[in-house]
Enzyme design. Structure first.
Site, short mmCIF file in Angstrom:
data_model
loop_
_atom_site.label_atom_id
_atom_site.label_comp_id
_atom_site.label_asym_id
_atom_site.label_seq_id
_atom_site.Cartn_x
_atom_site.Cartn_y
_atom_site.Cartn_z
N ASP A 13 -7.51 -1.76 -0.10
CA ASP A 13 -6.59 -2.75 0.47
C ASP A 13 -7.39 -4.03 0.65
O ASP A 13 -8.40 -4.03 1.35
CB ASP A 13 -6.08 -2.23 1.81
CG ASP A 13 -4.99 -3.10 2.41
OD1 ASP A 13 -4.08 -2.54 3.06
OD2 ASP A 13 -5.04 -4.33 2.21
N HIS B 137 0.79 -1.23 0.00
CA HIS B 137 0.00 0.00 0.00
C HIS B 137 0.83 1.28 0.00
O HIS B 137 0.29 2.37 -0.14
CB HIS B 137 -0.98 0.01 1.19
CG HIS B 137 -2.33 0.56 0.82
ND1 HIS B 137 -3.46 0.34 1.58
CD2 HIS B 137 -2.71 1.35 -0.20
CE1 HIS B 137 -4.48 0.96 1.02
NE2 HIS B 137 -4.06 1.58 -0.07
N GLU C 32 -1.98 -5.20 -1.64
CA GLU C 32 -1.69 -6.13 -0.55
C GLU C 32 -2.13 -7.56 -0.79
O GLU C 32 -2.22 -8.35 0.14
CB GLU C 32 -2.24 -5.60 0.80
CG GLU C 32 -1.68 -4.23 1.21
CD GLU C 32 -0.23 -4.27 1.73
OE1 GLU C 32 0.33 -5.38 1.88
OE2 GLU C 32 0.34 -3.19 1.97
N ASP D 34 -3.22 3.46 7.76
CA ASP D 34 -2.01 3.77 6.96
C ASP D 34 -1.67 5.25 7.05
O ASP D 34 -1.27 5.86 6.07
CB ASP D 34 -2.23 3.36 5.50
CG ASP D 34 -2.43 1.85 5.34
OD1 ASP D 34 -2.69 1.42 4.20
OD2 ASP D 34 -2.35 1.14 6.35
N HIS E 242 4.25 1.20 4.15
CA HIS E 242 2.89 0.88 3.70
C HIS E 242 1.86 1.23 4.79
O HIS E 242 0.67 1.18 4.54
CB HIS E 242 2.76 -0.58 3.25
CG HIS E 242 2.73 -1.60 4.36
ND1 HIS E 242 2.14 -2.82 4.20
CD2 HIS E 242 3.22 -1.57 5.62
CE1 HIS E 242 2.27 -3.52 5.32
NE2 HIS E 242 2.92 -2.78 6.19
N ASP F 104 -7.06 -6.38 2.46
CA ASP F 104 -7.24 -6.80 3.86
C ASP F 104 -8.42 -6.10 4.53
O ASP F 104 -8.69 -6.34 5.71
CB ASP F 104 -5.95 -6.65 4.68
CG ASP F 104 -5.56 -5.21 5.00
OD1 ASP F 104 -4.36 -4.98 5.22
OD2 ASP F 104 -6.43 -4.31 5.06
N HIS G 149 -6.78 -0.95 8.07
CA HIS G 149 -5.79 -0.04 8.69
C HIS G 149 -5.92 1.38 8.13
O HIS G 149 -6.35 1.57 7.00
CB HIS G 149 -4.38 -0.55 8.40
CG HIS G 149 -4.18 -2.00 8.67
ND1 HIS G 149 -4.37 -2.99 7.71
CD2 HIS G 149 -3.83 -2.65 9.81
CE1 HIS G 149 -4.13 -4.18 8.25
NE2 HIS G 149 -3.81 -4.02 9.51
N ASP H 215 -9.95 -0.22 3.99
CA ASP H 215 -8.77 -0.85 4.58
C ASP H 215 -9.08 -1.21 6.04
O ASP H 215 -9.84 -0.51 6.71
CB ASP H 215 -7.61 0.17 4.53
CG ASP H 215 -6.22 -0.43 4.69
OD1 ASP H 215 -5.27 0.13 4.11
OD2 ASP H 215 -6.08 -1.47 5.37
N1 LIG Z 1 -0.43 0.16 11.57
C1 LIG Z 1 0.61 -0.85 11.36
C2 LIG Z 1 0.19 -1.85 10.29
S1 LIG Z 1 0.11 -1.04 8.76
C3 LIG Z 1 -0.64 -2.16 7.67
C4 LIG Z 1 -0.40 -1.58 6.29
S2 LIG Z 1 -1.56 -2.13 5.15
N2 LIG Z 1 -1.23 -1.44 3.81
O1 LIG Z 1 -2.87 -1.66 5.51
O2 LIG Z 1 -1.48 -3.55 5.00
C5 LIG Z 1 1.93 -0.17 11.00
O3 LIG Z 1 1.92 1.01 10.71
O4 LIG Z 1 2.94 -0.86 10.98
MN LIG Z 2 -3.39 -0.50 3.59
MN LIG Z 3 -4.53 -2.90 5.50
#
Ligand SMILES: N[C@@H](CSCCS(N)(=O)=O)C(=O)O
Ligand SMILES: [Mn+2]
Ligand SMILES: [Mn+2]
Length: 323
Positions: free
Chosen positions: A232, A101, A277, A128, A141, A234, A126, A124
C-alpha cells in the site's frame, strides 16, 4: 533459490469501490504514465502488459450492514482472482496495479489457487483486517485480510458477493510492516491471532534491516515458498506519497521502503506484488501526483531486481581499447 519465473505480467485493476473516495481507479494509468513499462524494459526478462481489467458496477448493490458496494467489490475480486491465477499459472511474476486495497482479496486468492503455500507480506500504514462487525467505516479496503484468514472465519458474516472465496491463509503465514494506524478491533485480532507485525515503532527500535531479517526468517526458515507482497503506497510517509486516500504521518522513508523490496527480491521468491491506493486526484499539485506515481514505479523496479549499487551483465570484464 532463483526459481521464480523471469517474465513479468502487469495487470491494471482500475477499481475504487472498496472505499468512498473517487480517483483511485485512475491509479493504474498514473503508474503507467510515470514510466513503469519503460523502466522494466531495462531488465533482461520479458515484460507483458496485459492492460486493465474492466469492472462492472452492479446496479442493485445495497449496503450489507454498514458495508457499501459489497457485491460490486466481491465480483471485481472474483474477476481479478481469475486473472492473477492465469498470469501466475502461465509462469509470470505478476504486478497488480490498483485501485484500492480491497483488490488484495482477489489478488491473493488468485495467487493461492496456483501457490497454496504462499506467504503474505503486507506493507501498509494500516492492518486492513477489520471485519464488517469491527470496521469503523464499513469500507472493504480496510477489511481485505479478514476475508483471507482461516483463523477469522468464525468471526466473519456471510457478505453478499463473496460466496466464491474460501479463506485459505493461516495467521502464521502473514507479516505486517509499517503499521501506524490500527483500529481497536484490528488490534484485538492481531493480538488474539498472534500475527507477526512490525509497526513504525518497531522499525524505529529495530531498524529496517533487522525487521526484514526477522520477517523473512519467520516466513521462510521452515520452508521456502512463493511470496505475495501487498504494498500500500500509504506505507510511505505522506511527504513522499501524498496522493493517497488515507495518509498517516510518520511513515517509511524512501530508503526503508526500497530496502524492503530489495530484500524481498533477493529471496528469489517474489511471485505477485500488489501496488495499491495511488489516487492521482488527491495530489495537491501535479508534482505531488508525479512523486507518488514514480515512487510506485521505484518500489516495483526494486522488487524486480533494480539495485542501488548498479549491476552489469553486458561487460563480463572491463572493456579494453583495441591495440
Ligand atoms: N482502518 C480504517 C482505515 S482502512 C485504510 C485502508 S488502506 N487500504 O490501508 O488505505 C478502516 O477500516 O476504515
Ligand atoms: Mn491498505
Ligand atoms: Mn493503508
Amino acid at each position: 533459490q532463483q526459481n521464480r519465473s523471469h517474465s513479468v505480467a502487469i495487470l491494471g485493476a482500475p477499481f475504487s469501490k472498496g472505499q468512498k473516495r473517487r480517483g483511485v481507479e485512475h491509479g493504474p494509468k498514473a503508474i503507467r504514465d510515470a514510466g513503469l513499462v519503460e523502466r522494466l524494459s531495462n531488465f533482461d526478462y520479458p515484460v507483458h502488459d496485459f492492460g486493465d481489467l474492466t469492472f462492472k458496477h452492479l446496479e442493485k448493490d445495497e449496503h450489507f450492514m454498514r458495508v457499501p458496494f459489497p457485491r460490486t467489490v466481491g465480483r471485481a475480486n472474483q474477476l481479478l482472482s481469475g486473472a492473477v491465477s492465469s498470469a501466475v499459472g502461465a509462469g509470470h511474476t505478476c504486478i497488480m496495479l490498483g485501485g484500492d486495497h480491497s483488490l488484495a482479496i482477489g489478488s491473493v486468492e488468485g495467487h493461492a489457487q496456483q501457490c497454496p503455500d504462499l506467504c503474505l507480506i503486507w506493507v501498509d500504514a494500516h492492518a486492513d483486517i477489520n471485519t464488517p462487525l469491527t470496521s469503523p467505516s464499513g469500507n472493504l479496503h480496510g477489511q481485505s485480510v479478514a476475508f483471507l484468514l482461516k483463523d477469522l472465519q468464525n468471526k466473519m458474516p456471510e457478505v453478499p458477493g463473496f460466496s466464491w472465496i474460501k479463506p485459505f491463509l493461516s495467521a502464521r503465514d502473514l507479516v505486517y510492516i509499517g503499521l501506524r494506524d490500527v483500529d481497536p478491533g484490528e488490534h484485538i485480532i492481531l493480538k488474539t491471532l498472534g500475527i507477526q507485525y512490525f509497526s513504525m515503532r518497531d522499525i524505529d527500535r529495530m531498524g529496517i534491516q533487522r525487521v526484514m531479517e526477522v520477517t523473512l526468517d519467520h516466513l521462510l526458515a521452515r520452508k521456502q515458498r512463493p511470496i505475495h507482497l501487498s504494498f500500500d503506497i500509504d506505507a510511505f510517509d505522506p511527504s513522499l506519497a501524498p496522493a493517497t486516500g488515507t495518509p498517516v504521518n510518520g511513515g517509511l522513508t524512501y530508503r526503508e521502503g526500497i530496502y524492503v523490496t530489495e530484500e524481498i527480491h533477493n529471496t528469489g521468491l517474489l511471485s505477485v506484488m500488489d501496488v495499491v491506493e495511488v489516487n492521482p486526484t488527491l495530489g495537491a499539485t501535479p508534482e505531488a501526483v508525479e512523486a507518488t506515481s514514480s515512487l510506485a514505479v521505484d518500489v516495483i523496479a526494486s522488487a524486480l531486481g533494480q539495485t542501488r549499487e548498479g549491476a552489469h551483465v553486458a561487460f563480463p570484464k572491463i572493456p579494453e581499447p583495441k591495440e
